[in-house]
Design a protein around this motif. Structure first.
Motif, mmCIF file in Angstrom:
data_model
loop_
_atom_site.group_PDB
_atom_site.id
_atom_site.type_symbol
_atom_site.label_atom_id
_atom_site.label_comp_id
_atom_site.label_asym_id
_atom_site.label_seq_id
_atom_site.Cartn_x
_atom_site.Cartn_y
_atom_site.Cartn_z
ATOM 1 N N VAL A 10 1.113 -1.392 -0.070
ATOM 2 C CA VAL A 10 0.223 0.104 -0.057
ATOM 3 C C VAL A 10 0.835 0.726 0.387
ATOM 4 N N CYS A 11 0.040 2.848 -0.460
ATOM 5 C CA CYS A 11 0.872 3.826 -0.324
ATOM 6 C C CYS A 11 0.953 4.147 0.731
ATOM 7 N N VAL A 12 1.819 4.830 1.492
ATOM 8 C CA VAL A 12 2.238 5.607 2.997
ATOM 9 C C VAL A 12 2.137 6.929 2.113
ATOM 10 N N VAL A 13 2.836 7.432 1.340
ATOM 11 C CA VAL A 13 2.529 8.808 0.768
ATOM 12 C C VAL A 13 3.491 8.934 0.022
ATOM 13 N N ASP A 14 3.485 9.808 -1.223
ATOM 14 C CA ASP A 14 3.611 10.145 -2.514
ATOM 15 C C ASP A 14 3.352 11.686 -3.049
ATOM 16 N N ASN A 15 3.423 12.464 -1.928
ATOM 17 C CA ASN A 15 2.737 13.807 -2.421
ATOM 18 C C ASN A 15 3.834 14.747 -1.432
ATOM 19 N N TYR A 16 3.813 16.046 -2.027
ATOM 20 C CA TYR A 16 4.282 16.758 -1.029
ATOM 21 C C TYR A 16 3.517 18.157 -1.783
ATOM 22 N N GLN A 17 2.176 18.332 -0.914
ATOM 23 C CA GLN A 17 1.339 19.511 -1.649
ATOM 24 C C GLN A 17 1.205 19.330 -3.050
ATOM 25 N N GLY A 18 0.874 18.431 -3.677
ATOM 26 C CA GLY A 18 0.054 18.035 -5.029
ATOM 27 C C GLY A 18 0.997 17.485 -5.543
ATOM 28 N N LYS A 19 2.200 17.857 -5.222
ATOM 29 C CA LYS A 19 3.463 17.733 -6.272
ATOM 30 C C LYS A 19 3.878 16.310 -5.958
ATOM 31 N N LYS A 20 4.099 15.596 -7.051
ATOM 32 C CA LYS A 20 4.869 13.821 -7.042
ATOM 33 C C LYS A 20 6.192 14.675 -5.999
ATOM 34 N N LEU A 21 6.358 13.089 -5.289
ATOM 35 C CA LEU A 21 7.914 12.973 -4.558
ATOM 36 C C LEU A 21 8.614 13.251 -5.452
ATOM 37 N N ASN A 22 10.314 13.190 -5.412
ATOM 38 C CA ASN A 22 11.232 12.728 -6.147
ATOM 39 C C ASN A 22 11.407 11.673 -6.348
ATOM 40 N N SER A 23 12.254 11.009 -5.460
ATOM 41 C CA SER A 23 12.269 9.412 -5.669
ATOM 42 C C SER A 23 13.121 9.389 -4.327
ATOM 43 N N PRO A 24 11.978 8.856 -2.878
ATOM 44 C CA PRO A 24 12.730 8.489 -1.707
ATOM 45 C C PRO A 24 13.595 7.519 -2.013
ATOM 46 N N ASN A 25 14.801 7.826 -0.658
ATOM 47 C CA ASN A 25 15.955 7.401 -0.823
ATOM 48 C C ASN A 25 15.893 5.921 0.016
ATOM 49 N N ASP A 26 15.694 6.683 1.534
ATOM 50 C CA ASP A 26 16.205 5.729 3.219
ATOM 51 C C ASP A 26 15.105 6.471 3.419
ATOM 52 N N VAL A 27 14.754 5.253 4.580
ATOM 53 C CA VAL A 27 13.611 5.997 5.850
ATOM 54 C C VAL A 27 13.970 5.024 6.488
ATOM 55 N N VAL A 28 13.219 5.725 7.819
ATOM 56 C CA VAL A 28 13.461 5.073 9.105
ATOM 57 C C VAL A 28 12.341 6.123 10.085
ATOM 58 N N VAL A 29 11.213 4.447 10.481
ATOM 59 C CA VAL A 29 10.346 4.470 11.430
ATOM 60 C C VAL A 29 10.860 5.113 13.314
ATOM 61 N N LYS A 30 10.609 6.263 13.367
ATOM 62 C CA LYS A 30 10.457 6.412 14.824
ATOM 63 C C LYS A 30 9.021 6.029 15.875
ATOM 64 N N SER A 31 9.770 5.683 17.475
ATOM 65 C CA SER A 31 9.113 4.878 17.919
ATOM 66 C C SER A 31 7.676 5.260 17.709
ATOM 67 N N ASP A 32 7.396 6.619 17.797
ATOM 68 C CA ASP A 32 5.870 6.852 17.731
ATOM 69 C C ASP A 32 5.042 6.786 16.897
ATOM 70 N N ASP A 87 19.553 17.628 16.424
ATOM 71 C CA ASP A 87 18.834 17.596 17.847
ATOM 72 C C ASP A 87 16.961 17.817 17.405
ATOM 73 N N VAL A 88 16.179 16.828 17.929
ATOM 74 C CA VAL A 88 14.837 16.902 18.021
ATOM 75 C C VAL A 88 14.479 17.310 18.670
ATOM 76 N N VAL A 89 13.154 18.525 17.959
ATOM 77 C CA VAL A 89 12.403 19.296 19.529
ATOM 78 C C VAL A 89 11.923 18.887 19.650
ATOM 79 N N ASN A 90 10.869 17.795 20.347
ATOM 80 C CA ASN A 90 9.292 18.092 20.862
ATOM 81 C C ASN A 90 9.123 16.415 19.875
ATOM 82 N N GLY A 91 9.825 15.993 19.235
ATOM 83 C CA GLY A 91 9.810 14.655 18.680
ATOM 84 C C GLY A 91 9.134 15.088 16.932
ATOM 85 N N VAL A 92 8.699 16.497 16.956
ATOM 86 C CA VAL A 92 8.656 16.989 15.473
ATOM 87 C C VAL A 92 8.921 17.640 14.214
#
Length: 303
Positions: free
Chosen positions: A105-127, A210-215
Motif C-alpha cells: 500500500v502507498c504511505v505517501v507519494d506527494n507533497y502539497q499535491g506535487k509528486k515526490l522526487n524518489s524517496p531514498n532512505d527511511v526510518v520509523v520513529k517510536s511514535d 537535535d530533535v525538538v519535541n519529536g517533530v
C-alpha cells in the motif's frame, strides 16, 4: 589479537570486536545492493538490487533468492513498530508499506499535491512517524527509476504522520539528502548529504540535528566528513556508535564524531543494518554482494 579486514584507529574499536569478528560474504549476483533490512521472525535479510528492479532475500537456511520482482525500483527499507516492511520506491516515487498479508500500500507519494522526487532512505520513529529523504537519484535517469523532472524543485527531508496524514519538511538545506538514522534515545537525527555523487566538489558528510519535541529539527552541524566515498547509508548501535558506508569500508564513529576504525570490504558499500538473533550481526550491502560481521554490540532498531 589481530582481526582480518579490520583497521583499528583507536583502542575503543577493539571493544566492539569479538574473536569471531571476521567478514563473511554470503552471496553475490546483484548490480547495486542497497537498503538491507532484517526480519528476526525468519532470520533473513531483504535488500534492493536497484538497477535490476528487484528485491533479494538471504537467510542462513535458504541462501539467496528473489523476494520481489519487479520491485518498483525500491531503494532503502526499514520496519515499522508493527513489524511491517516500509520501503522507498524510486519507480513509484513514494513510500510504500508491505502489509502482513503481503499486499503493498502507498504511505505517501506527494507533497502539497506535487509528486515526490524518489524517496531514498527511511526510518520509523517510536511514535510511528515516518522520516525519509527525497533526493532525485531515481528520476535522473532510467537506470534506477524513470527519468523525469522534479515537480517539487528541491530535495527535502520529510516527516510523515500516519495518524493525521500530515507531511512536513524537517530539513530543506541539503544538496542530496541520503541516509538517515536516529540516536538510541531519538534525541538526535543523523542525515547524510551525498552531493559529491554528481559534483566532485559536492558534500560527502553526515550532519546531526537535535530533535525538538519529536517533530522538528534544529542546530544542524557536521558530524563527520566521510572519505573516501560517501555516507550512502548507516546505522547506530545501543551505545551511539555510528557505522557508515564508504568507498572501501564500513567506517565506525563514536557518538562524538571520532572515527575509531574501519571494517574493510572488497566492494563499494551502499548501506548496512544490524540483525541476527542477538542483534549483533552487521549486514552490509556492497555493490554485487551481501556481507556480514559479528560484533560485540547490538543495533538499536526495532523490532
Amino acid at each position: 589479537m589481530s582481526w582480518e579486514n579490520i583497521e583499528i584507529l583507536d583502542p575503543r574499536m577493539r571493544d566492539l570486536l569479538l574473536p569471531e569478528s571476521i567478514l563473511e560474504r554470503h552471496c553475490t549476483g546483484a548490480t547495486w545492493s542497497e537498503g538491507p533490512v532484517y526480519f528476526f521472525e525468519g532470520d533473513y535479510v531483504l535488500w534492493s538490487d536497484i538497477p535490476n528492479n528487484r528485491m533479494l532475500r538471504w537467510s542462513p537456511a535458504d541462501g539467496m533468492s528473489v523476494y520481489r520482482a519487479p520491485s518498483n525500483f525500491t531503494n532503502g527499507h526499514t520496519r515499522d513498530r508493527e513489524g511491517r516492511l516500509v520501503s522507498c520506491e524510486h519507480g513509484g516515487r513514494r513510500i510504500s508499506r508491505t502489509e502482513h498479508d503481503g499486499s503493498v500500500v502507498c504511505v505517501v507519494d506527494n507533497y502539497q499535491g506535487k509528486k515526490l522526487n524518489s524517496p531514498n532512505d527511511v526510518v520509523v520513529k517510536s511514535d510511528g512517524t515516518v522520516w525519509f529523504t527525497d533526493p532525485p537519484y531515481g528520476i535522473m535517469s532510467n537506470e534506477e527509476g524513470y527519468q523525469a523532472e522534479s515537480e517539487i524543485g528541491a530535495n527535502y527531508v520529510y516527516r510523515f504522520d500516519p495518524e493525521t496524514n500530515e507531511l512536513g519538511v524537517v530539513a530543506d538545506d541539503f544538496d542530496k539528502p541520503n541516509g538517515l538514522a536516529f540516536s538510541p534515545d531519538e534525541s538526535l537525527l543523523y542525515i547524510s548529504d551525498t552531493g559529491k555523487s554528481h559534483d566532485p566538489e559536492g558534500a560527502h558528510h553526515i550532519r546531526v540535528f537535535d530533535v525538538v519535541n519529536g517533530v522538528s529539527l534544529t542546530n544542524g552541524r557536521v558530524f563527520a566528513i566521510v572519505d573516501p566515498g560517501l555516507a550512502d547509508g548507516f546505522r547506530l548501535d545501543v551505545n551511539g556508535n555510528l557505522y557508515t558506508s564508504s568507498e572501501d569500508s564500513i567506517q565506525v564513529y563514536t557518538a562524538a564524531g571520532e572515527r575509531i576504525g574501519k571494517i574493510m570490504v572488497p566492494e563499494k558499500i551502499a548501506n548496512c543494518t544490524f540483525g541476527g538473533p542477538k542483534k549483533n550481526r552487521l549486514f552490509i550491502a556492497a555493490s554485487s554482494s551481501l556481507y556480514s560481521i559479528h560484533l560485540n554490540t547490538q543495533g538499536v532498531q526495532q523490532p
